[in-house]
Design a protein around this motif. Structure first.
Motif, short mmCIF file in Angstrom:
data_model
loop_
_atom_site.label_atom_id
_atom_site.label_comp_id
_atom_site.label_asym_id
_atom_site.label_seq_id
_atom_site.Cartn_x
_atom_site.Cartn_y
_atom_site.Cartn_z
N PRO A 283 0.82 -1.22 0.00
CA PRO A 283 0.00 0.00 0.00
C PRO A 283 0.84 1.26 0.00
CG PRO A 283 0.00 -1.02 2.16
CD PRO A 283 0.74 -1.96 1.26
N ALA A 284 0.18 2.41 -0.04
CA ALA A 284 0.86 3.70 -0.21
C ALA A 284 1.77 4.03 0.95
CB ALA A 284 -0.18 4.80 -0.40
N ALA B 212 -8.33 7.21 -4.24
CA ALA B 212 -7.91 7.97 -3.07
C ALA B 212 -8.06 9.47 -3.29
CB ALA B 212 -6.47 7.63 -2.71
N ASP C 93 -4.86 -0.23 0.63
CA ASP C 93 -4.26 1.06 0.29
C ASP C 93 -5.04 2.21 0.91
OD1 ASP C 93 -2.25 2.54 -1.50
OD2 ASP C 93 -4.16 3.43 -2.07
N LEU C 94 -6.37 2.16 0.82
CA LEU C 94 -7.17 3.21 1.43
C LEU C 94 -6.95 3.26 2.94
CD1 LEU C 94 -10.49 2.81 -0.57
CD2 LEU C 94 -9.05 4.85 -0.55
N THR D 216 -5.84 2.67 -10.21
CA THR D 216 -7.05 2.48 -9.41
C THR D 216 -6.89 3.12 -8.04
OG1 THR D 216 -7.46 0.39 -10.56
CG2 THR D 216 -8.65 0.77 -8.50
N ARG D 217 -5.79 2.79 -7.36
CA ARG D 217 -5.58 3.32 -6.02
C ARG D 217 -5.50 4.84 -5.99
NH1 ARG D 217 -0.77 -0.61 -3.70
NH2 ARG D 217 -2.10 -2.17 -2.67
N ASN D 218 -4.74 5.42 -6.89
CA ASN D 218 -4.49 6.85 -6.80
C ASN D 218 -5.71 7.69 -7.13
OD1 ASN D 218 -1.86 6.39 -5.99
ND2 ASN D 218 -1.01 6.55 -8.04
N LEU E 217 -7.00 -2.53 -3.12
CA LEU E 217 -7.58 -1.20 -2.98
C LEU E 217 -7.93 -0.92 -1.52
CD1 LEU E 217 -8.76 1.42 -4.10
CD2 LEU E 217 -10.85 0.15 -4.65
N THR F 115 -2.97 -1.32 -10.82
CA THR F 115 -3.12 -1.12 -9.38
C THR F 115 -2.89 0.34 -9.01
OG1 THR F 115 -2.44 -3.40 -8.91
CG2 THR F 115 -2.27 -1.81 -7.11
N ARG G 119 -3.91 5.05 3.93
CA ARG G 119 -4.02 6.50 3.78
C ARG G 119 -4.93 7.10 4.86
NH1 ARG G 119 -2.85 7.85 -2.18
NH2 ARG G 119 -2.54 5.84 -3.20
N ASP H 189 -8.13 -6.90 -8.19
CA ASP H 189 -6.88 -7.64 -7.97
C ASP H 189 -6.56 -8.61 -9.10
OD1 ASP H 189 -6.84 -6.34 -5.56
OD2 ASP H 189 -7.06 -8.13 -4.31
#
Length: 377
Positions: free
Chosen positions: A45-46, A348, A149-150, A343-345, A146, A340, A153, A308
Protein backbone atom coordinates in the motif's frame (compact mmCIF):
# COMPACT_ATOMS: atom_id res chain seq x y z
CA UNK A 1 -18.40 -9.47 -29.60
CA UNK A 2 -16.00 -7.61 -27.31
CA UNK A 3 -18.76 -5.28 -26.20
CA UNK A 4 -20.98 -8.17 -25.15
CA UNK A 5 -18.24 -10.13 -23.42
CA UNK A 6 -16.99 -7.14 -21.43
CA UNK A 7 -20.29 -5.62 -20.39
CA UNK A 8 -22.73 -8.50 -20.03
CA UNK A 9 -24.21 -9.01 -16.60
CA UNK A 10 -22.75 -12.49 -16.22
CA UNK A 11 -19.38 -11.18 -17.54
CA UNK A 12 -18.44 -14.29 -19.53
CA UNK A 13 -15.20 -16.24 -19.52
CA UNK A 14 -12.69 -14.37 -17.41
CA UNK A 15 -15.17 -13.52 -14.69
CA UNK A 16 -16.23 -17.17 -14.55
CA UNK A 17 -12.63 -18.29 -14.26
CA UNK A 18 -11.98 -16.11 -11.22
CA UNK A 19 -15.37 -16.25 -9.58
CA UNK A 20 -17.74 -19.02 -10.59
CA UNK A 21 -17.64 -22.01 -8.24
CA UNK A 22 -19.41 -24.22 -10.75
CA UNK A 23 -16.31 -24.25 -12.99
CA UNK A 24 -14.61 -27.64 -12.55
CA UNK A 25 -11.35 -27.36 -10.64
CA UNK A 26 -9.35 -28.98 -13.39
CA UNK A 27 -10.66 -26.51 -15.93
CA UNK A 28 -10.17 -23.45 -13.74
CA UNK A 29 -6.72 -24.34 -12.50
CA UNK A 30 -3.84 -22.03 -13.32
CA UNK A 31 -1.21 -23.44 -15.65
CA UNK A 32 1.19 -25.96 -14.15
CA UNK A 33 4.08 -23.56 -14.72
CA UNK A 34 2.57 -20.88 -12.46
CA UNK A 35 5.06 -19.60 -9.85
CA UNK A 36 5.00 -20.89 -6.29
CA UNK A 37 3.13 -18.80 -3.73
CA UNK A 38 5.92 -18.66 -1.13
CA UNK A 39 6.73 -15.01 -0.42
CA UNK A 40 3.91 -13.66 -2.56
CA UNK A 41 2.17 -10.55 -1.23
CA UNK A 42 -0.64 -8.22 -2.15
CA UNK A 43 0.93 -5.10 -3.76
CA UNK A 44 2.32 -2.87 -1.02
CA UNK A 45 0.00 0.00 0.00
CA UNK A 46 0.86 3.70 -0.21
CA UNK A 47 2.21 3.98 3.32
CA UNK A 48 3.70 1.61 5.85
CA UNK A 49 1.55 2.57 8.82
CA UNK A 50 0.33 -0.45 10.84
CA UNK A 51 -2.84 -1.98 9.43
CA UNK A 52 -5.38 -4.27 10.99
CA UNK A 53 -8.10 -6.44 9.50
CA UNK A 54 -11.19 -8.18 10.81
CA UNK A 55 -13.79 -10.45 9.25
CA UNK A 56 -17.43 -9.94 10.22
CA UNK A 57 -20.35 -12.34 9.87
CA UNK A 58 -23.44 -10.13 9.84
CA UNK A 59 -27.09 -11.20 9.92
CA UNK A 60 -29.85 -8.78 8.97
CA UNK A 61 -32.70 -9.99 11.17
CA UNK A 62 -35.10 -7.55 9.48
CA UNK A 63 -34.80 -9.10 6.03
CA UNK A 64 -35.27 -12.52 4.45
CA UNK A 65 -32.65 -13.51 1.91
CA UNK A 66 -34.09 -12.47 -1.49
CA UNK A 67 -32.17 -15.05 -3.52
CA UNK A 68 -32.66 -18.05 -1.23
CA UNK A 69 -35.66 -17.52 1.07
CA UNK A 70 -35.19 -20.98 2.60
CA UNK A 71 -31.87 -19.74 4.07
CA UNK A 72 -33.75 -17.41 6.42
CA UNK A 73 -32.39 -13.98 7.31
CA UNK A 74 -29.92 -12.26 4.98
CA UNK A 75 -26.32 -13.14 5.90
CA UNK A 76 -23.27 -11.17 4.78
CA UNK A 77 -19.52 -11.50 5.16
CA UNK A 78 -17.47 -8.32 5.44
CA UNK A 79 -13.72 -7.66 5.57
CA UNK A 80 -12.51 -4.59 7.46
CA UNK A 81 -9.16 -2.83 6.97
CA UNK A 82 -8.09 0.06 9.17
CA UNK A 83 -5.12 1.93 10.65
CA UNK A 84 -4.12 0.01 13.76
CA UNK A 85 -1.86 0.10 16.76
CA UNK A 86 1.50 -1.62 16.15
CA UNK A 87 1.53 -5.41 16.35
CA UNK A 88 4.23 -8.04 16.07
CA UNK A 89 1.82 -10.64 14.74
CA UNK A 90 2.23 -11.85 11.13
CA UNK A 91 0.14 -10.41 8.33
CA UNK A 92 -3.13 -12.16 7.54
CA UNK A 93 -3.44 -14.54 4.58
CA UNK A 94 -5.15 -13.26 1.45
CA UNK A 95 -7.69 -16.06 1.45
CA UNK A 96 -8.29 -19.49 2.97
CA UNK A 97 -7.63 -22.69 1.03
CA UNK A 98 -11.34 -23.58 0.74
CA UNK A 99 -12.23 -20.16 -0.63
CA UNK A 100 -9.23 -20.19 -2.99
CA UNK A 101 -10.54 -23.47 -4.38
CA UNK A 102 -14.05 -22.03 -4.68
CA UNK A 103 -12.82 -18.91 -6.46
CA UNK A 104 -10.02 -20.28 -8.63
CA UNK A 105 -10.28 -24.05 -8.48
CA UNK A 106 -7.02 -24.59 -6.57
CA UNK A 107 -5.10 -23.49 -3.47
CA UNK A 108 -2.75 -21.05 -5.19
CA UNK A 109 -4.16 -17.88 -3.60
CA UNK A 110 -3.96 -19.26 -0.06
CA UNK A 111 -0.19 -18.72 0.02
CA UNK A 112 -0.46 -14.98 -0.61
CA UNK A 113 0.00 -12.64 2.36
CA UNK A 114 -1.62 -9.28 2.94
CA UNK A 115 -0.21 -6.27 4.83
CA UNK A 116 -2.75 -6.21 7.67
CA UNK A 117 -2.71 -8.09 10.97
CA UNK A 118 -5.86 -10.00 11.83
CA UNK A 119 -7.51 -8.65 14.95
CA UNK A 120 -5.05 -5.80 15.51
CA UNK A 121 -6.47 -3.04 17.68
CA UNK A 122 -7.76 -0.06 15.67
CA UNK A 123 -5.97 3.26 16.13
CA UNK A 124 -8.09 5.44 18.45
CA UNK A 125 -8.91 8.28 16.03
CA UNK A 126 -12.27 8.05 14.18
CA UNK A 127 -11.74 7.60 10.45
CA UNK A 128 -13.73 8.40 7.31
CA UNK A 129 -15.48 5.22 6.19
CA UNK A 130 -15.32 3.74 2.68
CA UNK A 131 -17.47 0.70 1.79
CA UNK A 132 -16.55 -1.44 -1.22
CA UNK A 133 -18.81 -3.67 -3.34
CA UNK A 134 -17.29 -6.18 -5.81
CA UNK A 135 -18.49 -7.11 -9.28
CA UNK A 136 -21.16 -9.73 -9.88
CA UNK A 137 -19.70 -13.18 -9.29
CA UNK A 138 -16.59 -11.63 -7.76
CA UNK A 139 -15.43 -12.23 -4.20
CA UNK A 140 -14.71 -9.28 -1.94
CA UNK A 141 -11.10 -10.49 -1.81
CA UNK A 142 -10.61 -9.06 -5.31
CA UNK A 143 -10.74 -5.56 -3.77
CA UNK A 144 -8.06 -6.27 -1.15
CA UNK A 145 -5.29 -4.23 -2.80
CA UNK A 146 -7.58 -1.20 -2.98
CA UNK A 147 -8.94 -1.69 0.53
CA UNK A 148 -5.52 -1.97 2.17
CA UNK A 149 -4.26 1.06 0.29
CA UNK A 150 -7.17 3.21 1.43
CA UNK A 151 -6.61 2.04 5.01
CA UNK A 152 -2.92 2.97 4.73
CA UNK A 153 -4.02 6.50 3.78
CA UNK A 154 -6.12 6.79 6.94
CA UNK A 155 -9.54 5.40 5.99
CA UNK A 156 -11.63 2.74 7.67
CA UNK A 157 -12.65 0.35 4.89
CA UNK A 158 -15.26 -2.40 4.62
CA UNK A 159 -15.55 -4.79 1.63
CA UNK A 160 -18.86 -6.65 1.39
CA UNK A 161 -19.62 -10.07 -0.07
CA UNK A 162 -23.16 -10.24 -1.45
CA UNK A 163 -24.28 -13.79 -0.68
CA UNK A 164 -25.38 -16.02 -3.59
CA UNK A 165 -23.87 -13.50 -6.02
CA UNK A 166 -20.35 -14.93 -5.54
CA UNK A 167 -18.72 -17.80 -3.63
CA UNK A 168 -18.79 -16.75 0.04
CA UNK A 169 -17.11 -18.49 2.96
CA UNK A 170 -18.86 -18.34 6.33
CA UNK A 171 -17.53 -19.28 9.78
CA UNK A 172 -16.93 -22.99 10.20
CA UNK A 173 -15.87 -23.43 6.58
CA UNK A 174 -19.37 -23.28 5.06
CA UNK A 175 -19.19 -21.96 1.50
CA UNK A 176 -22.28 -20.70 -0.30
CA UNK A 177 -22.01 -20.83 -4.06
CA UNK A 178 -22.97 -18.20 -6.60
CA UNK A 179 -26.45 -19.51 -7.27
CA UNK A 180 -27.35 -16.46 -9.34
CA UNK A 181 -24.44 -16.98 -11.74
CA UNK A 182 -26.44 -19.60 -13.66
CA UNK A 183 -29.76 -17.76 -13.55
CA UNK A 184 -30.29 -16.24 -16.99
CA UNK A 185 -33.60 -14.75 -15.84
CA UNK A 186 -32.06 -12.63 -13.11
CA UNK A 187 -32.86 -8.94 -13.32
CA UNK A 188 -29.66 -6.90 -12.81
CA UNK A 189 -31.74 -3.99 -11.57
CA UNK A 190 -33.02 -6.23 -8.77
CA UNK A 191 -29.43 -7.11 -7.91
CA UNK A 192 -28.51 -3.42 -7.65
CA UNK A 193 -31.49 -2.65 -5.45
CA UNK A 194 -30.76 -5.58 -3.16
CA UNK A 195 -27.09 -4.63 -2.91
CA UNK A 196 -28.14 -1.16 -1.83
CA UNK A 197 -30.04 -2.79 1.04
CA UNK A 198 -26.98 -4.87 1.92
CA UNK A 199 -24.78 -1.79 1.97
CA UNK A 200 -27.21 0.22 4.07
CA UNK A 201 -27.31 -2.60 6.61
CA UNK A 202 -23.50 -2.63 6.77
CA UNK A 203 -23.53 1.14 7.30
CA UNK A 204 -26.03 0.69 10.14
CA UNK A 205 -23.70 -1.81 11.80
CA UNK A 206 -20.47 0.15 11.36
CA UNK A 207 -21.89 3.53 12.40
CA UNK A 208 -24.05 2.24 15.25
CA UNK A 209 -23.39 1.27 18.87
CA UNK A 210 -20.87 -1.54 19.31
CA UNK A 211 -19.23 -1.00 15.92
CA UNK A 212 -15.99 -2.88 15.33
CA UNK A 213 -14.45 0.31 13.93
CA UNK A 214 -14.10 3.89 15.08
CA UNK A 215 -15.59 5.72 12.12
CA UNK A 216 -16.56 9.30 11.43
CA UNK A 217 -20.20 8.85 10.43
CA UNK A 218 -20.22 12.35 8.91
CA UNK A 219 -17.76 11.25 6.20
CA UNK A 220 -18.86 8.14 4.28
CA UNK A 221 -18.03 7.03 0.74
CA UNK A 222 -18.97 3.95 -1.29
CA UNK A 223 -17.13 2.49 -4.28
CA UNK A 224 -17.67 -0.61 -6.35
CA UNK A 225 -16.56 -2.53 -9.40
CA UNK A 226 -18.90 -3.41 -12.27
CA UNK A 227 -22.41 -3.91 -10.85
CA UNK A 228 -20.91 -3.01 -7.49
CA UNK A 229 -20.18 0.44 -8.94
CA UNK A 230 -23.79 0.86 -10.02
CA UNK A 231 -24.81 -0.23 -6.52
CA UNK A 232 -22.50 2.36 -4.95
CA UNK A 233 -24.31 5.15 -6.79
CA UNK A 234 -27.68 3.58 -5.98
CA UNK A 235 -27.05 3.45 -2.24
CA UNK A 236 -25.88 7.06 -2.28
CA UNK A 237 -29.14 8.00 -3.98
CA UNK A 238 -31.12 6.21 -1.24
CA UNK A 239 -29.08 6.94 1.88
CA UNK A 240 -28.32 10.51 2.94
CA UNK A 241 -25.40 9.27 5.07
CA UNK A 242 -23.37 8.52 1.93
CA UNK A 243 -21.45 11.59 0.78
CA UNK A 244 -19.62 10.39 -2.36
CA UNK A 245 -19.60 7.38 -4.70
CA UNK A 246 -17.32 5.77 -7.30
CA UNK A 247 -18.39 3.50 -10.14
CA UNK A 248 -15.49 1.42 -11.50
CA UNK A 249 -16.56 0.37 -15.01
CA UNK A 250 -20.09 -0.68 -14.11
CA UNK A 251 -23.15 -0.27 -16.31
CA UNK A 252 -26.16 1.36 -14.66
CA UNK A 253 -29.27 -0.83 -14.36
CA UNK A 254 -31.61 1.46 -12.41
CA UNK A 255 -32.91 4.88 -13.33
CA UNK A 256 -31.69 7.85 -11.28
CA UNK A 257 -34.35 10.18 -9.85
CA UNK A 258 -35.88 12.65 -12.27
CA UNK A 259 -34.54 15.55 -10.23
CA UNK A 260 -31.01 14.19 -10.50
CA UNK A 261 -28.42 13.13 -7.94
CA UNK A 262 -26.70 16.15 -6.43
CA UNK A 263 -23.71 14.43 -4.81
CA UNK A 264 -20.13 13.77 -6.00
CA UNK A 265 -19.67 10.84 -8.39
CA UNK A 266 -16.54 9.53 -10.11
CA UNK A 267 -16.97 7.31 -13.17
CA UNK A 268 -13.70 5.48 -13.87
CA UNK A 269 -14.05 3.12 -16.82
CA UNK A 270 -12.09 1.14 -19.37
CA UNK A 271 -12.48 1.46 -23.15
CA UNK A 272 -15.95 2.96 -22.94
CA UNK A 273 -15.22 5.62 -25.54
CA UNK A 274 -16.21 4.32 -28.95
CA UNK A 275 -18.10 1.25 -27.71
CA UNK A 276 -21.73 2.30 -28.32
CA UNK A 277 -23.56 0.41 -25.57
CA UNK A 278 -21.14 1.10 -22.68
CA UNK A 279 -20.70 4.73 -23.69
CA UNK A 280 -24.43 5.32 -24.14
CA UNK A 281 -25.17 3.72 -20.77
CA UNK A 282 -22.93 6.21 -18.97
CA UNK A 283 -24.08 9.11 -21.17
CA UNK A 284 -27.67 8.55 -20.00
CA UNK A 285 -26.63 8.44 -16.35
CA UNK A 286 -24.29 11.43 -16.74
CA UNK A 287 -27.20 13.76 -17.51
CA UNK A 288 -28.81 12.94 -14.16
CA UNK A 289 -25.66 13.44 -12.09
CA UNK A 290 -26.10 17.05 -11.04
CA UNK A 291 -23.39 17.38 -8.38
CA UNK A 292 -19.59 17.33 -8.75
CA UNK A 293 -18.75 14.67 -11.33
CA UNK A 294 -15.89 13.37 -13.40
CA UNK A 295 -15.74 10.74 -16.16
CA UNK A 296 -12.30 9.20 -16.68
CA UNK A 297 -11.34 6.38 -19.02
CA UNK A 298 -8.42 3.95 -19.31
CA UNK A 299 -8.35 3.26 -23.07
CA UNK A 300 -5.81 0.43 -22.76
CA UNK A 301 -7.52 -1.09 -19.71
CA UNK A 302 -10.03 -3.89 -19.36
CA UNK A 303 -13.06 -4.58 -17.23
CA UNK A 304 -10.93 -6.22 -14.53
CA UNK A 305 -8.29 -3.46 -14.46
CA UNK A 306 -9.78 -2.01 -11.25
CA UNK A 307 -9.57 -5.26 -9.24
CA UNK A 308 -6.88 -7.64 -7.97
CA UNK A 309 -7.27 -9.83 -11.06
CA UNK A 310 -4.40 -8.25 -13.09
CA UNK A 311 -1.77 -8.91 -10.43
CA UNK A 312 -3.19 -12.39 -9.74
CA UNK A 313 -2.73 -13.21 -13.42
CA UNK A 314 0.71 -11.57 -13.41
CA UNK A 315 1.88 -13.80 -10.56
CA UNK A 316 0.07 -17.08 -11.20
CA UNK A 317 -0.75 -17.16 -14.89
CA UNK A 318 -3.93 -17.05 -16.93
CA UNK A 319 -6.55 -19.73 -16.25
CA UNK A 320 -6.25 -22.18 -19.10
CA UNK A 321 -9.83 -22.09 -20.37
CA UNK A 322 -9.90 -18.37 -21.18
CA UNK A 323 -10.38 -17.88 -24.94
CA UNK A 324 -7.62 -15.62 -26.30
CA UNK A 325 -10.17 -13.22 -27.78
CA UNK A 326 -11.58 -12.58 -24.27
CA UNK A 327 -8.32 -11.62 -22.61
CA UNK A 328 -7.80 -8.11 -23.94
CA UNK A 329 -11.36 -7.00 -23.21
CA UNK A 330 -11.09 -8.16 -19.62
CA UNK A 331 -7.48 -7.27 -18.78
CA UNK A 332 -6.48 -4.79 -21.48
CA UNK A 333 -2.81 -4.13 -22.13
CA UNK A 334 -2.04 -2.06 -19.02
CA UNK A 335 0.47 -3.82 -16.78
CA UNK A 336 -0.70 -5.16 -13.44
CA UNK A 337 1.45 -2.66 -11.55
CA UNK A 338 0.06 0.29 -13.47
CA UNK A 339 -3.52 -0.99 -13.16
CA UNK A 340 -3.12 -1.12 -9.38
CA UNK A 341 -1.52 2.34 -9.23
CA UNK A 342 -4.19 3.99 -11.38
CA UNK A 343 -7.05 2.48 -9.41
CA UNK A 344 -5.58 3.32 -6.02
CA UNK A 345 -4.49 6.85 -6.80
CA UNK A 346 -7.68 8.05 -8.47
CA UNK A 347 -9.96 6.43 -5.90
CA UNK A 348 -7.91 7.97 -3.07
CA UNK A 349 -7.83 11.38 -4.77
CA UNK A 350 -11.62 11.38 -5.08
CA UNK A 351 -12.30 10.42 -1.48
CA UNK A 352 -9.59 12.77 -0.20
CA UNK A 353 -11.35 15.62 -1.97
CA UNK A 354 -14.92 14.80 -1.02
CA UNK A 355 -14.52 13.23 2.43
CA UNK A 356 -11.51 15.20 3.67
CA UNK A 357 -11.58 18.44 1.70
CA UNK A 358 -8.14 17.86 0.15
CA UNK A 359 -8.18 18.88 -3.54
CA UNK A 360 -6.00 16.85 -5.90
CA UNK A 361 -4.79 17.88 -9.37
CA UNK A 362 -5.38 14.27 -10.48
CA UNK A 363 -9.06 15.10 -10.70
CA UNK A 364 -8.61 18.48 -12.38
CA UNK A 365 -6.47 17.71 -15.40
CA UNK A 366 -4.56 14.91 -17.18
CA UNK A 367 -1.45 13.76 -15.35
CA UNK A 368 1.94 12.90 -16.86
CA UNK A 369 2.33 10.43 -13.98
CA UNK A 370 -0.78 8.58 -15.16
CA UNK A 371 -0.73 8.64 -18.97
CA UNK A 372 -3.10 5.65 -19.03
CA UNK A 373 -6.01 7.88 -17.95
CA UNK A 374 -8.04 10.02 -20.35
CA UNK A 375 -10.37 12.80 -19.19
CA UNK A 376 -13.70 12.25 -20.92
CA UNK A 377 -15.79 14.84 -19.06
Amino acid sequence: MRKTSRRSFVAAALLAAFAAPQVPAAAAAAPAAAPATAGQEVPAPATRIPLGTKTLHLVDASRQDPWKPSAGNRELMVTLWYPSLPSREPAAPYVSKPLSRAVLGNDVLAGVRTHAVAGARPAPVPRPLVVLSPGFGMSRITLTALGEDLASRGYAVAAVDHTYEAPVEFPGGRIEKCTLCDDSRMDPGAVVRNRAKDLRFVLDRLTGPGSELRVDARRIGVAGHSIGGASAVEVMREDRRVDAAINLDGNFFTEPPAEGLNKPVLLLGARRSGLPEPQENWERAWKQLTGWKRWLDVPAGGHMTFTDVPWIVDRFGMPGQIPPEQVEGQLGTVSAARATAVTRNYVAAFFDRHLRGRPSPLLDRPSSAHPEVTFMK
